[in-house]
Design a protein around this motif. Structure first.
Motif, PDB file in Angstrom:
ATOM      1  N   TRP A 254       0.804  -1.224   0.000  1.00 44.72           N
ATOM      2  CA  TRP A 254       0.000   0.000   0.000  1.00 44.72           C
ATOM      3  C   TRP A 254       0.839   1.278   0.000  1.00 44.72           C
ATOM      4  O   TRP A 254       0.786   2.063  -0.941  1.00 44.72           O
TER       5      TRP A 254
ATOM      6  N   ASN B  37       3.414   1.238  -2.913  1.00 45.69           N
ATOM      7  CA  ASN B  37       3.062   0.294  -3.980  1.00 45.69           C
ATOM      8  C   ASN B  37       3.728   0.689  -5.301  1.00 45.69           C
ATOM      9  O   ASN B  37       3.672   1.850  -5.703  1.00 45.69           O
TER      10      ASN B  37
ATOM     11  N   LEU C 131       0.942   2.138  -7.866  1.00 47.94           N
ATOM     12  CA  LEU C 131       0.078   3.239  -7.460  1.00 47.94           C
ATOM     13  C   LEU C 131       0.834   4.419  -6.860  1.00 47.94           C
ATOM     14  O   LEU C 131       0.325   5.543  -6.882  1.00 47.94           O
TER      15      LEU C 131
ATOM     16  N   LYS D 121      -6.851   5.524  -4.240  1.00 41.57           N
ATOM     17  CA  LYS D 121      -5.858   5.352  -3.174  1.00 41.57           C
ATOM     18  C   LYS D 121      -5.510   6.685  -2.528  1.00 41.57           C
ATOM     19  O   LYS D 121      -5.411   6.791  -1.299  1.00 41.57           O
ATOM     20  N   ASN D 122      -5.317   7.712  -3.349  1.00 39.85           N
ATOM     21  CA  ASN D 122      -5.001   9.037  -2.791  1.00 39.85           C
ATOM     22  C   ASN D 122      -6.137   9.558  -1.923  1.00 39.85           C
ATOM     23  O   ASN D 122      -5.899  10.184  -0.880  1.00 39.85           O
TER      24      ASN D 122
ATOM     25  N   ASP E 128      -6.029   7.637   1.407  1.00 37.96           N
ATOM     26  CA  ASP E 128      -4.927   8.131   2.233  1.00 37.96           C
ATOM     27  C   ASP E 128      -5.231   9.510   2.802  1.00 37.96           C
ATOM     28  O   ASP E 128      -4.927   9.791   3.968  1.00 37.96           O
TER      29      ASP E 128
END
Length: 236
Positions: free
Chosen positions: A14, A17, A20, A205-206, A209
């Motif tokens: 994660w 990664n 990503l 993903k951003n 996060d």
């Protein structure tokens, strides 16, 4: 000193990664993810090469001077890529033909060379082994996610042609997710579809996060015995 194994695993899957966050290996990531079986095939080859090359580089790290470390790492990686290519030719020849040039091009995958140079050449064997496996697993997870979305949108199925990887026993694994009469969405299986799906995964993903970081920043630590102070007006 090597990082804890939990941190190494989180980085590979994660936090760091390869696909990503580092945005490495995008050429095969976008080129062969038209279906899940293609993604799994390339992902397994990448995991094997990345894990074995990290292991080998870590084993000989003290014998490699800095002047030849990079070419030596490339030779080690090329050796394991050749092994992966020969294994695919022997056991999954049809899938090997589908993946084509992208199997030997694993040698040029910046993820593998980067981990060999940045981690395996500076850390003991076991942490390097875990780092290689987790980085490969994180890369494969993104491959499979993109392949699944593109296959569903493009063909309306999931796990089609799995017999190319697992043999005749998996010939009927295809799941008609969007129905047997789904006409297909051509853009999803073309290169623009790969860019769109990859961009959406990176954005997701951003966003996750950012949400986690926002919740952390909003947490109020209550100190026993502390007094609350109410402030009004502006402070200049």
């Amino acid at each position: 000193m090597a990082a804890p194994y939990g941190e190494i695993s989180r980085n590979g899957l994660w936090n760091n990664n390869p696909a990503l966050v580092q945005l490495l290996g995008l050429c095969p990531l976008l080129a062969v993810t038209g279906s899940v079986v293609n993604a799994i095939g390339l992902g397994l080859a990448t995991i094997g090469v990345l894990t074995c090359s990290n292991l080998a580089v870590s084993l000989v790290r003290r014998q490699m001077p800095d002047t030849v470390r990079l070419p030596a790492s490339v030779m080690i990686i090329a050796t394991f890529v050749t092994c992966a290519e020969l294994l695919m030719k022997a056991f999954t020849y049809e899938l090997y033909l589908v993946l084509g040039i992208f199997i030997p091009l694993i040698v040029t995958n910046c993820t593998i060379l980067g981990r060999a140079d940045a981690f395996a050449s500076k850390n003991p064997v076991l942490p390097s082994l875990v780092d290689g496996f987790m980085m490969g697993l994180g890369f494969t997870a993104v491959l499979v996610a993109i392949g699944a979305v593109r296959e569903i949108l493009g063909q309306g199925t999931l796990f089609a042609d799995m017999d190319l990887l697992l043999g005749p026993a998996a010939a009927d694994w295809a799941i008609p997710v969007l129905g047997a009469d789904y006409p297909g969405f051509l853009v999803a299986v073309l290169p623009p579809g790969a860019f769109l799906v990859a961009g959406l995964l990176i954005a997701a993903k951003n966003a996750i996060d950012a949400g986690i970081e926002r919740r952390r920043s909003q947490q109020v630590r209550i100190v026993p015995g502390a007094k609350r102070v109410r402030v009004t007006g502006k402070i200049s």
